[in-house]
Design a protein around this motif. Sequence first.
Motif, PDB file in Angstrom:
ATOM      1  N   THR A 115     -20.607   2.702 -21.465  1.00 52.13           N
ATOM      2  CA  THR A 115     -19.147   2.821 -21.864  1.00 52.13           C
ATOM      3  C   THR A 115     -18.161   2.592 -20.837  1.00 52.13           C
ATOM      4  O   THR A 115     -17.094   2.280 -20.668  1.00 52.13           O
ATOM      5  CB  THR A 115     -19.133   4.103 -22.566  1.00 52.13           C
ATOM      6  OG1 THR A 115     -19.496   5.277 -21.649  1.00 52.13           O
ATOM      7  CG2 THR A 115     -19.692   4.256 -23.798  1.00 52.13           C
ATOM      8  N   LEU A 116     -18.709   2.995 -19.448  1.00 48.42           N
ATOM      9  CA  LEU A 116     -17.948   2.781 -18.089  1.00 48.42           C
ATOM     10  C   LEU A 116     -17.637   1.242 -18.062  1.00 48.42           C
ATOM     11  O   LEU A 116     -16.534   0.749 -18.096  1.00 48.42           O
ATOM     12  CB  LEU A 116     -18.690   3.126 -16.989  1.00 48.42           C
ATOM     13  CG  LEU A 116     -18.192   2.670 -15.646  1.00 48.42           C
ATOM     14  CD1 LEU A 116     -16.788   3.473 -15.487  1.00 48.42           C
ATOM     15  CD2 LEU A 116     -19.063   3.187 -14.500  1.00 48.42           C
ATOM     16  N   LYS A 117     -18.645   0.273 -18.450  1.00 44.60           N
ATOM     17  CA  LYS A 117     -18.531  -1.219 -18.183  1.00 44.60           C
ATOM     18  C   LYS A 117     -17.589  -1.677 -19.148  1.00 44.60           C
ATOM     19  O   LYS A 117     -16.709  -2.388 -19.266  1.00 44.60           O
ATOM     20  CB  LYS A 117     -20.038  -1.952 -18.250  1.00 44.60           C
ATOM     21  CG  LYS A 117     -20.882  -1.576 -16.987  1.00 44.60           C
ATOM     22  CD  LYS A 117     -22.063  -2.843 -17.144  1.00 44.60           C
ATOM     23  CE  LYS A 117     -22.716  -2.490 -18.257  1.00 44.60           C
ATOM     24  NZ  LYS A 117     -23.831  -3.521 -18.294  1.00 44.60           N
ATOM     25  N   THR A 118     -17.491  -1.167 -20.512  1.00 41.61           N
ATOM     26  CA  THR A 118     -16.631  -1.255 -21.636  1.00 41.61           C
ATOM     27  C   THR A 118     -15.390  -1.286 -21.323  1.00 41.61           C
ATOM     28  O   THR A 118     -14.509  -1.829 -21.597  1.00 41.61           O
ATOM     29  CB  THR A 118     -17.127  -0.770 -23.017  1.00 41.61           C
ATOM     30  OG1 THR A 118     -18.562  -1.191 -23.349  1.00 41.61           O
ATOM     31  CG2 THR A 118     -16.092  -1.036 -23.899  1.00 41.61           C
ATOM     32  N   ALA A 119     -15.018   0.064 -20.790  1.00 39.53           N
ATOM     33  CA  ALA A 119     -13.677   0.523 -20.387  1.00 39.53           C
ATOM     34  C   ALA A 119     -13.265  -0.330 -19.207  1.00 39.53           C
ATOM     35  O   ALA A 119     -12.001  -0.550 -19.293  1.00 39.53           O
ATOM     36  CB  ALA A 119     -13.865   1.986 -20.078  1.00 39.53           C
ATOM     37  N   ILE A 120     -13.915  -0.738 -18.123  1.00 42.29           N
ATOM     38  CA  ILE A 120     -13.496  -1.632 -17.259  1.00 42.29           C
ATOM     39  C   ILE A 120     -13.007  -2.959 -17.971  1.00 42.29           C
ATOM     40  O   ILE A 120     -12.157  -3.614 -17.422  1.00 42.29           O
ATOM     41  CB  ILE A 120     -14.488  -1.750 -16.165  1.00 42.29           C
ATOM     42  CG1 ILE A 120     -14.543  -0.146 -15.253  1.00 42.29           C
ATOM     43  CG2 ILE A 120     -13.893  -2.647 -15.170  1.00 42.29           C
ATOM     44  CD1 ILE A 120     -15.694  -0.070 -14.412  1.00 42.29           C
ATOM     45  N   ALA A 121     -13.989  -3.382 -18.773  1.00 46.74           N
ATOM     46  CA  ALA A 121     -13.727  -4.539 -19.333  1.00 46.74           C
ATOM     47  C   ALA A 121     -12.374  -4.559 -20.267  1.00 46.74           C
ATOM     48  O   ALA A 121     -11.656  -5.678 -20.274  1.00 46.74           O
ATOM     49  CB  ALA A 121     -14.774  -5.135 -20.086  1.00 46.74           C
ATOM     50  N   ASP A 122     -11.907  -3.499 -20.827  1.00 50.65           N
ATOM     51  CA  ASP A 122     -10.766  -3.314 -21.612  1.00 50.65           C
ATOM     52  C   ASP A 122      -9.504  -3.209 -20.649  1.00 50.65           C
ATOM     53  O   ASP A 122      -8.504  -3.900 -21.176  1.00 50.65           O
ATOM     54  CB  ASP A 122     -10.725  -1.920 -22.306  1.00 50.65           C
ATOM     55  CG  ASP A 122     -11.913  -1.989 -23.510  1.00 50.65           C
ATOM     56  OD1 ASP A 122     -12.363  -3.077 -23.843  1.00 50.65           O
ATOM     57  OD2 ASP A 122     -12.351  -0.850 -24.083  1.00 50.65           O
ATOM     58  N   TYR A 123      -9.799  -2.809 -19.486  1.00 50.22           N
ATOM     59  CA  TYR A 123      -8.571  -2.744 -18.616  1.00 50.22           C
ATOM     60  C   TYR A 123      -8.360  -4.135 -18.013  1.00 50.22           C
ATOM     61  O   TYR A 123      -7.136  -4.544 -17.893  1.00 50.22           O
ATOM     62  CB  TYR A 123      -9.033  -1.631 -17.468  1.00 50.22           C
ATOM     63  CG  TYR A 123      -8.461  -0.286 -17.545  1.00 50.22           C
ATOM     64  CD1 TYR A 123      -7.123  -0.015 -17.204  1.00 50.22           C
ATOM     65  CD2 TYR A 123      -9.322   0.606 -17.875  1.00 50.22           C
ATOM     66  CE1 TYR A 123      -6.727   1.077 -17.670  1.00 50.22           C
ATOM     67  CE2 TYR A 123      -8.845   1.946 -18.091  1.00 50.22           C
ATOM     68  CZ  TYR A 123      -7.735   2.287 -17.787  1.00 50.22           C
ATOM     69  OH  TYR A 123      -7.154   3.465 -18.277  1.00 50.22           O
ATOM     70  N   LEU A 124      -9.520  -4.718 -17.623  1.00 43.57           N
ATOM     71  CA  LEU A 124      -9.318  -6.235 -17.140  1.00 43.57           C
ATOM     72  C   LEU A 124      -8.854  -7.076 -18.204  1.00 43.57           C
ATOM     73  O   LEU A 124      -7.929  -8.048 -17.803  1.00 43.57           O
ATOM     74  CB  LEU A 124     -10.637  -6.604 -16.718  1.00 43.57           C
ATOM     75  CG  LEU A 124     -11.173  -5.756 -15.339  1.00 43.57           C
ATOM     76  CD1 LEU A 124     -12.586  -6.367 -15.041  1.00 43.57           C
ATOM     77  CD2 LEU A 124     -10.286  -6.387 -14.251  1.00 43.57           C
ATOM     78  N   ALA A 125      -9.355  -7.011 -19.466  1.00 47.10           N
ATOM     79  CA  ALA A 125      -8.919  -7.889 -20.548  1.00 47.10           C
ATOM     80  C   ALA A 125      -9.237  -9.269 -19.762  1.00 47.10           C
ATOM     81  O   ALA A 125      -8.343 -10.407 -20.202  1.00 47.10           O
ATOM     82  CB  ALA A 125      -7.594  -7.786 -20.895  1.00 47.10           C
ATOM     83  N   ARG A 126     -10.237  -9.663 -19.194  1.00 49.67           N
ATOM     84  CA  ARG A 126     -10.574 -10.926 -18.791  1.00 49.67           C
ATOM     85  C   ARG A 126     -12.078 -11.195 -18.945  1.00 49.67           C
ATOM     86  O   ARG A 126     -12.952 -10.834 -18.485  1.00 49.67           O
ATOM     87  CB  ARG A 126     -10.006 -11.035 -17.259  1.00 49.67           C
ATOM     88  CG  ARG A 126      -8.658 -11.131 -16.938  1.00 49.67           C
ATOM     89  CD  ARG A 126      -8.608 -11.119 -15.543  1.00 49.67           C
ATOM     90  NE  ARG A 126      -9.219 -12.551 -14.892  1.00 49.67           N
ATOM     91  CZ  ARG A 126      -8.986 -12.747 -13.756  1.00 49.67           C
ATOM     92  NH1 ARG A 126      -8.248 -12.198 -12.830  1.00 49.67           N
ATOM     93  NH2 ARG A 126      -9.528 -13.955 -13.072  1.00 49.67           N
ATOM     94  N   ASP A 127     -12.289 -12.248 -19.717  1.00 53.94           N
ATOM     95  CA  ASP A 127     -13.829 -12.625 -20.158  1.00 53.94           C
ATOM     96  C   ASP A 127     -14.455 -13.325 -19.178  1.00 53.94           C
ATOM     97  O   ASP A 127     -15.443 -13.229 -18.986  1.00 53.94           O
ATOM     98  CB  ASP A 127     -13.770 -13.457 -21.432  1.00 53.94           C
ATOM     99  CG  ASP A 127     -13.308 -12.785 -22.800  1.00 53.94           C
ATOM    100  OD1 ASP A 127     -13.144 -11.474 -22.909  1.00 53.94           O
ATOM    101  OD2 ASP A 127     -12.812 -13.441 -23.569  1.00 53.94           O
TER     102      ASP A 127
END
Length: 202
Positions: A9-21
């Motif tokens: 979930t940490l990785k998911t949260a960081i991905a949400d903040y980045l919003a960059r695939d």
Amino acid sequence: MTVISNYATLKTAIADYLARDDLTEQIEYFIQNTENKLYRSLNLRNEETALSVSVSSGTGTVPSNFKKLKFAYVNEAPVTVLDWVPVDKLYRDYPTRSGAETPCVISREGSNFVFGPYPKNFTLSGYYYAKKDPLETTDNSWYVDNAPDALVYGALMEAALFSKDLEAFNFWKPFFDEAVQTIKTEENEAEVSGGPLAARPQ
């Protein structure tokens, strides 16, 4: 937004903040770099580990996970607390490397603790800060449970460095610095009060 409760979930949260695939595959590196920064800059109570080392022939073996000494003492009556000094100062102040005395200072030389004056055989006791395994292998880490904001903001800074985005780096840095300072303040207050360090609501 994902509630951070573990590594995934940490990785998911960081991905949400980045919003960059295009940065998804690098998130684990961003987390690892952030962890290393935190471990190097902070010495936390949860890292404290009991020290018990047999000293003979003037030296004792440094634990493999040794990070930094908190305090050490000669485990006999009366107790003698040892001061940590740079190894070159130890050899300058105590050049005679033979004898059987009760030491008053300690340092590290390679994989060994060394002492001054040259010590008799004894048991070295105390506490040291131990290096932690990477978060991925020790889910959950103290940081996930108590300071996920530090991990998130640090990873976002790392992402900005990776992308050479100075504006983003400067944006996230104050948030990361504030999170680290909060950890230091809470640790200092807990050290003084002796109470448990409670998780902060996110």
